[in-house]
Design a protein around this motif. Structure first.
Motif, PDB file in Angstrom:
ATOM      1  N   ALA A   1       6.252  -1.411  11.032  1.00 57.94           N
ATOM      2  CA  ALA A   1       7.408  -2.183  12.025  1.00 57.94           C
ATOM      3  C   ALA A   1       8.423  -2.000  11.009  1.00 57.94           C
ATOM      4  O   ALA A   1       9.815  -1.609  11.597  1.00 57.94           O
ATOM      5  CB  ALA A   1       7.090  -3.454  12.476  1.00 57.94           C
ATOM      6  N   VAL A   2       8.454  -2.383   9.752  1.00 58.51           N
ATOM      7  CA  VAL A   2       9.862  -2.543   8.978  1.00 58.51           C
ATOM      8  C   VAL A   2      10.371  -0.847   8.772  1.00 58.51           C
ATOM      9  O   VAL A   2      11.341  -0.545   8.945  1.00 58.51           O
ATOM     10  CB  VAL A   2       9.510  -2.987   7.702  1.00 58.51           C
ATOM     11  CG1 VAL A   2      10.539  -2.578   6.706  1.00 58.51           C
ATOM     12  CG2 VAL A   2       9.019  -4.350   7.655  1.00 58.51           C
ATOM     13  N   ALA A   3       9.404   0.036   8.501  1.00 63.06           N
ATOM     14  CA  ALA A   3       9.781   1.532   8.600  1.00 63.06           C
ATOM     15  C   ALA A   3      10.385   1.918   9.764  1.00 63.06           C
ATOM     16  O   ALA A   3      11.414   2.677   9.904  1.00 63.06           O
ATOM     17  CB  ALA A   3       8.743   2.361   8.058  1.00 63.06           C
ATOM     18  N   ALA A   4       9.803   1.664  10.777  1.00 63.97           N
ATOM     19  CA  ALA A   4      10.338   1.993  12.090  1.00 63.97           C
ATOM     20  C   ALA A   4      11.714   1.433  12.364  1.00 63.97           C
ATOM     21  O   ALA A   4      12.637   2.160  12.888  1.00 63.97           O
ATOM     22  CB  ALA A   4       9.453   1.755  13.319  1.00 63.97           C
TER      23      ALA A   4
ATOM     24  N   LEU B   1      12.797   5.225   8.363  1.00 65.34           N
ATOM     25  CA  LEU B   1      12.495   5.728   7.107  1.00 65.34           C
ATOM     26  C   LEU B   1      10.827   5.959   7.281  1.00 65.34           C
ATOM     27  O   LEU B   1      10.137   5.086   7.930  1.00 65.34           O
ATOM     28  CB  LEU B   1      12.930   5.117   5.920  1.00 65.34           C
ATOM     29  CG  LEU B   1      14.233   5.146   5.716  1.00 65.34           C
ATOM     30  CD1 LEU B   1      14.647   3.999   4.712  1.00 65.34           C
ATOM     31  CD2 LEU B   1      14.982   6.423   5.345  1.00 65.34           C
ATOM     32  N   PRO B   2      10.280   6.669   6.447  1.00 61.67           N
ATOM     33  CA  PRO B   2       8.822   6.921   6.472  1.00 61.67           C
ATOM     34  C   PRO B   2       8.044   5.823   5.772  1.00 61.67           C
ATOM     35  O   PRO B   2       8.490   5.170   4.885  1.00 61.67           O
ATOM     36  CB  PRO B   2       8.538   8.042   5.690  1.00 61.67           C
ATOM     37  CG  PRO B   2       9.695   8.811   5.577  1.00 61.67           C
ATOM     38  CD  PRO B   2      10.928   7.899   5.582  1.00 61.67           C
ATOM     39  N   ARG B   3       7.031   5.343   6.291  1.00 61.73           N
ATOM     40  CA  ARG B   3       6.208   3.961   5.899  1.00 61.73           C
ATOM     41  C   ARG B   3       5.841   4.374   4.473  1.00 61.73           C
ATOM     42  O   ARG B   3       5.993   3.759   3.444  1.00 61.73           O
ATOM     43  CB  ARG B   3       4.976   3.894   6.837  1.00 61.73           C
ATOM     44  CG  ARG B   3       3.871   2.905   5.982  1.00 61.73           C
ATOM     45  CD  ARG B   3       4.247   1.674   6.094  1.00 61.73           C
ATOM     46  NE  ARG B   3       3.243   0.662   5.153  1.00 61.73           N
ATOM     47  CZ  ARG B   3       2.190   0.154   5.631  1.00 61.73           C
ATOM     48  NH1 ARG B   3       2.180   0.405   7.141  1.00 61.73           N
ATOM     49  NH2 ARG B   3       1.397  -0.482   5.173  1.00 61.73           N
ATOM     50  N   GLU B   4       5.658   5.722   4.153  1.00 64.80           N
ATOM     51  CA  GLU B   4       4.865   6.279   2.776  1.00 64.80           C
ATOM     52  C   GLU B   4       6.051   5.851   1.793  1.00 64.80           C
ATOM     53  O   GLU B   4       5.839   5.677   0.861  1.00 64.80           O
ATOM     54  CB  GLU B   4       4.549   7.402   2.894  1.00 64.80           C
ATOM     55  CG  GLU B   4       3.431   8.045   3.743  1.00 64.80           C
ATOM     56  CD  GLU B   4       3.814   7.921   5.325  1.00 64.80           C
ATOM     57  OE1 GLU B   4       4.777   8.025   5.676  1.00 64.80           O
ATOM     58  OE2 GLU B   4       2.816   7.983   6.054  1.00 64.80           O
TER      59      GLU B   4
END
Length: 421
Positions: A222-225, A229-232
Motif C-alpha cells: 500500500a505504501v509503495a503504491a 515506487l516498487p515495493r522491492e
C-alpha cells in the motif's frame, strides 16, 4: 489574536479556513485577514470563508484586503502561500524542462529554480513590510520552494519557520494503516523540503517503539503504491522516501509520463475555475469535495499546530518543520535549512537530535543543499552565470549542455519576473 494570510485569494484557502474553524480551541483567532492583489477572486474566497466560520460557530472576524501593509499591521503571525505568476507560470515550469529530457516540476529541478527566482524577491519584500509594521510577528512560509524561501527569510534575519504537508500526510496515512491515532505517531523525518525520508515510525513519542519494520512488512504494498515506487525498493531501503524522491529514483520514467499527459498545472487551473464558480454560490458554507483534489492535504492542521506553538497557545511539542540546521546534520552547513522534527515554542524551532544518516541519503541531501545555496544566490543577485551554476549543480540536471539550454529557456520564460534579465 490576529493572523494574516498572504495569498488569501488562493482557491486552497477554504481548506485553511475549515481548519481554523474546527481547531479554534487550539488557535483562538479573533481576526483573520486575507490579503491578495486579485480583488474579485479574493471576495469570492472571503465570502465562503465567512460562511464557513458562521456555519461552524466561529466568532472571529474575517477581513479581506488588497493592501498588504494594512493586512499585516499588528498581526501576530503571517502565513505566506503565494504563487508568483500564478498557474500560467507553473505550466511553464512543468513543460520547458522536458525539452532537455529533464523533469518538469514546480518545486525541484529547473522548474523549481524558476519558481525560486520569481518568488524569493517578492517574499523578502513582504517580510520587510511585516518587520516594519509587526516586528514581533512570526512568518510561517508555505510558499514553495519552501526550503529555499525559508533560508532566504532566515538569512535576512526574519522570525520565520517553513512548513510542508508531506510529514503530516505520512503521519495520518501510517496511523490508519497501523490502527492508531495520528497523535501516537512520531516520525523520524530527515532531509530537506521535498527531499526527505521516514527512517523511523515511533509509537508514543521520540523514544517510542519503532513500528517502521512492521509497517513495511504488513503494508509495504500500500505504501509503495501511494509513492508509485516498487515495493522491492522500499524493502531494500528499509525507509519510506517522500513521493518527491520518485523524481530522482525513477527520473526517466517520470519524464516519459510527463511527456504524454496534460501538466498538473493545467489540471489545477481547470479545478480552480470550477472551485471559484462554486465559491460564488451564496448557499455554499463548507469546503467542497473537489478541493481535496487540489493538493496540500492536512495543511490546515499543520498550520494551526505550528502557529499555536509559536504564539504560545498550545500546539504539539514536536513538529516537522523547515528550520536552520545548526549542526543537526553535521555534513551540512549550519545555515542550511533542513526539514526535521523540532521542538517548537514561542522562541522558534529547535531541531531534535538525528541519528547518523546513511550515506545513500546524506550524499543526495548534501548535493541538493549545495544546489539550494547556489539557487538562493541566483535569486538574490541575478545573472545568467549564477542561474547556470545552480542548474549545473542540481542532480536532476548535471550536464553542462543541458544546463546551458535550460538557462536560456528559464530566462526566456521568466523575463517579466526577473528584474535583472
Amino acid at each position: 489574536m490576529k493572523l494574516t494570510v498572504v495569498g488569501g485569494g488562493s482557491t486552497y484557502t477554504p481548506e485553511l479556513i475549515d481548519g481554523f474553524a474546527r481547531l479554534r480551541d487550539t488557535l483562538p483567532i479573533e481576526e483573520l485577514v486575507l490579503v491578495d492583489p486579485a480583488a474579485e477572486r479574493l471576495e469570492l474566497v472571503g465570502g465562503l470563508a465567512r460562511r464557513i466560520f458562521a456555519r461552524q460557530g466561529h466568532s472571529g472576524r474575517i477581513v479581506t484586503t488588497c493592501d498588504l501593509d494594512a493586512g499585516v499591521e499588528g498581526a501576530d503571525a503571517v502565513l505566506l502561500q503565494l504563487r508568483v505568476g500564478g498557474q500560467a507560470a507553473r505550466e511553464q515550469d512543468e513543460t520547458w524542462p522536458l525539452e532537455c529530457g529533464c523533469v518538469g516540476q514546480e518545486t525541484t529541478g529547473a522548474g523549481g529554480l524558476a519558481k525560486a527566482l520569481r518568488t524569493v524577491p517578492v517574499v523578502l519584500d513582504i517580510a520587510e513590510r511585516v518587520r516594519r509594521t509587526s516586528p514581533d510577528a512570526w512568518i510561517i512560509d508555505f510558499t514553495n520552494p519552501v526550503g529555499i524561501v525559508t533560508r532566504a527569510l532566515l538569512q535576512a534575519g526574519h522570525k520565520a519557520v517553513g512548513l510542508c504537508n508531506v510529514a503530516i500526510g505520512f503521519q495520518r496515512k501510517f496511523a490508519r494503516l497501523l490502527g492508531v491515532s495520528p497523535t501516537d505517531i512520531h516520525l523520524d523525518h530527515v532531509g530537506l523540503n521535498h527531499l526527505t525520508w521516514e527512517t523511523g515510525v515511533r509509537l508514543g513519542g521520540p523514544e517510542g517503539e519503532n513500528a517502521l519494520p512492521k509497517l513495511l512488512a504488513e503494508h509495504g504494498d500500500a505504501v509503495a503504491a501511494d509513492l508509485r515506487l516498487p515495493r522491492e525498493l522500499l524493502d531494500r531501503l528499509g525507509v519510506v522516501p517522500s513521493y518527491y524522491l520518485r523524481y530522482y529514483y525513477a527520473h526517466d520514467e517520470v519524464v516519459r509520463e510527463l511527456r504524454t499527459k496534460p501538466s498538473r498545472a493545467a489540471e489545477v487551473a481547470e479545478m480552480e475555475r470550477q472551485l471559484l464558480t462554486m465559491y460564488g454560490d451564496p448557499s455554499l458554507d463548507e469546503k467542497p469535495e473537489l478541493l481535496a483534489k487540489r493538493g496540500g492535504a492536512y495543511y490546515s492542521e499543520a498550520a494551526v499546530d505550528l502557529a499555536a506553538s509559536l504564539l504560545g497557545a498550545g500546539g504539539s511539542p514536536y513538529q516537522v518543520v523547515n528550520t536552520c540546521n545548526r549542526g543537526t546534520l553535521p555534513f551540512l552547513p549550519d545555515d542550511a535549512v533542513i526539514e526535521v522534527q523540532a521542538a517548537v515554542g514561542v522562541k522558534g524551532a529547535t531541531p531534535l537530535p538525528v541519528a547518523p544518516v546513511d550515506p545513500l541519503y546524506a550524499g543526495l541531501t548534501a548535493n541538493v543543499t549545495a544546489y539550494e545555496e547556489l539557487a538562493l544566490e541566483a535569486a538574490l543577485r541575478g545573472g545568467r552565470d549564477r542561474v547556470f551554476r545552480a542548474l549545473l549543480a542540481h542532480p536532476l540536471i548535471g550536464q553542462y549542455a543541458y544546463a546551458e539550454t535550460l538557462t536560456d529557456l528559464l530566462i526566456a520564460h521568466n523575463r517579466e519576473h526577473l528584474a535583472w534579465a
